[in-house]
Design a protein around this motif. Sequence first.
Motif, PDB file in Angstrom:
ATOM      1  N   PRO A 409      22.659 -38.289  31.856  1.00 44.01           N
ATOM      2  CA  PRO A 409      21.609 -37.273  31.769  1.00 44.01           C
ATOM      3  C   PRO A 409      20.898 -37.350  30.427  1.00 44.01           C
ATOM      4  CG  PRO A 409      23.749 -36.276  31.396  1.00 44.01           C
ATOM      5  CD  PRO A 409      24.005 -37.688  31.837  1.00 44.01           C
ATOM      6  N   VAL A 410      19.615 -36.984  30.411  1.00 36.84           N
ATOM      7  CA  VAL A 410      18.837 -36.979  29.173  1.00 36.84           C
ATOM      8  C   VAL A 410      19.049 -35.657  28.463  1.00 36.84           C
ATOM      9  CG1 VAL A 410      16.509 -36.965  28.212  1.00 36.84           C
ATOM     10  CG2 VAL A 410      17.124 -38.628  29.977  1.00 36.84           C
ATOM     11  N   GLN A 411      19.425 -35.736  27.190  1.00 35.87           N
ATOM     12  CA  GLN A 411      19.723 -34.549  26.390  1.00 35.87           C
ATOM     13  C   GLN A 411      18.479 -34.122  25.622  1.00 35.87           C
ATOM     14  OE1 GLN A 411      22.339 -35.220  23.065  1.00 35.87           O
ATOM     15  NE2 GLN A 411      23.272 -33.201  23.237  1.00 35.87           N
ATOM     16  N   LEU A 412      18.196 -32.823  25.680  1.00 33.23           N
ATOM     17  CA  LEU A 412      17.099 -32.253  24.897  1.00 33.23           C
ATOM     18  C   LEU A 412      17.726 -31.245  23.933  1.00 33.23           C
ATOM     19  CD1 LEU A 412      13.987 -32.718  25.028  1.00 33.23           C
ATOM     20  CD2 LEU A 412      13.833 -30.512  26.192  1.00 33.23           C
ATOM     21  N   PRO A 413      17.968 -31.644  22.684  1.00 27.86           N
ATOM     22  CA  PRO A 413      18.750 -30.799  21.767  1.00 27.86           C
ATOM     23  C   PRO A 413      17.944 -29.642  21.187  1.00 27.86           C
ATOM     24  CG  PRO A 413      18.073 -32.809  20.674  1.00 27.86           C
ATOM     25  CD  PRO A 413      17.631 -32.955  22.097  1.00 27.86           C
ATOM     26  N   CYS A 414      18.682 -28.653  20.699  1.00 30.07           N
ATOM     27  CA  CYS A 414      18.080 -27.559  19.949  1.00 30.07           C
ATOM     28  C   CYS A 414      17.646 -28.085  18.586  1.00 30.07           C
ATOM     29  CB  CYS A 414      19.098 -26.431  19.782  1.00 30.07           C
ATOM     30  SG  CYS A 414      18.571 -25.111  18.672  1.00 30.07           S
ATOM     31  N   VAL A 415      16.377 -27.864  18.245  1.00 32.75           N
ATOM     32  CA  VAL A 415      15.852 -28.381  16.979  1.00 32.75           C
ATOM     33  C   VAL A 415      15.303 -27.279  16.086  1.00 32.75           C
ATOM     34  CG1 VAL A 415      15.337 -30.623  17.980  1.00 32.75           C
ATOM     35  CG2 VAL A 415      13.569 -28.843  17.971  1.00 32.75           C
ATOM     36  N   GLY A 416      15.267 -26.059  16.594  1.00 30.12           N
ATOM     37  CA  GLY A 416      14.719 -24.944  15.818  1.00 30.12           C
ATOM     38  C   GLY A 416      15.096 -23.648  16.493  1.00 30.12           C
TER      39      GLY A 416
END
Length: 605
Positions: A409-416
């Motif tokens: 799966p493609v991870q979309l991390p918390c960046v803010g």
Amino acid sequence: MKYLFKNISLFLVALTMLYSCGEDDSIEVLAPEAAFELQQPGITNINLNFALPDNPAFTISWDDDLSGASTYTAEMSMDIEFTAPISLGTSDSKTFTMTVSELNAALNNAGIEAFVEMPIYVRVTGGNLTTNVVRFDVTAYPEMPPVFTSVDATTSYVLSDVAPDNEVALIEWDDLDFTNLTADVNVDYTVEVAEVGTDFAAAFILGTVNNTTSLSVTHATMNEAALASGGVAEEAGQVEIRVSAIVNTAASSFERVSDIVTISVTPYNTVLAPILYGVGAGLPDAGWGWGSPVELTLQGNVYSGNVNLSPDNGGNFRFFTIRDDWNSGQNFPWYTDRGFTIDANFANANDGDQNFLFTGTAGEYFLEIDMANKTITLGPAVVGPNCALDQLWLVGAGVPDAGWGWGSPVQLPCVGTGVYAGNVTFANDAFRFFTTEGDWNSGQNYPFYSNDGYTIDANFENAADGDSNFRFIGTPGEFYLEVDTVNKTITLGAAQSQCALDQLWLVGAGVPDAGWGWGSPVQLPCTGVGTYSGSVTFANDAFRFFTVEGDWNSGQNYPFYIGEGYTIDANFENAADGDSNFRFIGTPGTYNLTVDTVNKTITLN
């Protein structure tokens, strides 16, 4: 010969008859006695069917040799003596017919109860004469609508969210047609509210009850109805209310609707403010003024952020929903009255405004106010990005690096604060967001976001498939995808090369998903300018960072970062082994690890 004898016989009979007539002229043929008489109908049991209003209900006929009338009047009475005759209509002939709707109206006007068999008596008058009486056994249907008894033009409700599930109104009405319901008749009553003057085109249903003439309505339900009907929070406004009665029988059903009543309702606000402001001595970064209030950003139903708290100078403070507006305050009782569980470090200041009082040790904390679960909690300050989740996951054919499976799966991390972002490769196909890796039930499809008020990039549409997934309809390729849960936007931009590397790699016994080998190294992707961040599971053991997958010579150990001037999270130390690796010394578990090469920090959340 037979014919001869037969003819002779007939001749003799005829002569005999002629002779007899001549002998006795006193024989006389009598006409029937003159009468004004109503004929007995063939059917006397009448069950009026509201589905056939124009069909004949009954037809009566009569003989009249006496009255000499040219116009007749049909009359009905509830008793055979006709103590109170009711005119049913007139006829110029010797028959009279009434339709179902005409007879039903007459019966309703006479006060006959609906769906109860009752006898009626019918006669006809002509001139000064009256016919005999015939009886019908008739069952009528209702025509009178329900009538409100508990609401009128003076009714006013001021709603409160303190106890939203409490009753605010018992709405009652009378239905005079139904004092006795039979087993084969049911009445469903529906109470509706609508914006004034809209003819209930978009009515809000307060509730439906069966065979009873009252409805209990809570503050929450009435509030939803008022807001849906054009009401403005915290302002008194008018709405219209009505009750409809749907009569259900074995044959069919029909509806009667009450008169509309206009009432006043003051709803409360259900929309959470995007930012909650903190002001007061207990928040020393703010103080008692609006120069620098503490801001807690809303993510979903939760306000959160790092705050400095102090018991000094009174230690009191208050929350506000509108900046610079002292009237928008939410003090300690505001939360306790609504059932919030509040952290033990807070108490009621019992001052003039009943503010919060901080009673703990001065310092920086992570403050979280969960409006859904009704909790206010304090925890250690959070270092790094602040999101409800460490990352979102993307799965589907529209994300070819993932596909429809959990293998990659493609991870979309918390960046803010409330922002998930990263580079993603898209194809013209469907995909979906997920909050939990490997859990199909954690999916968030296109309607999930659109219904929550998100502005969604034009390169996406509702796939309108079985799961209403997202569909990418732009030019296939790599883009920078950002999901901002605070401002409620999903945007695409040019792919960003923000880091010197696409990712860092973690290997070692302190990272049990990897271990000391290259079979399954843990990837820490670039998520922002000079920032590598992601979810990592740690154990109390050693590990090392690497810049190149599979290359032991690309390692970056604890002294490497110390030498570069990094501030390193206290959960890590120098393992002091042969390679001076990192050692994790905190509580084993999964954390969000961030390596910020710009600000030179390594933090855990």
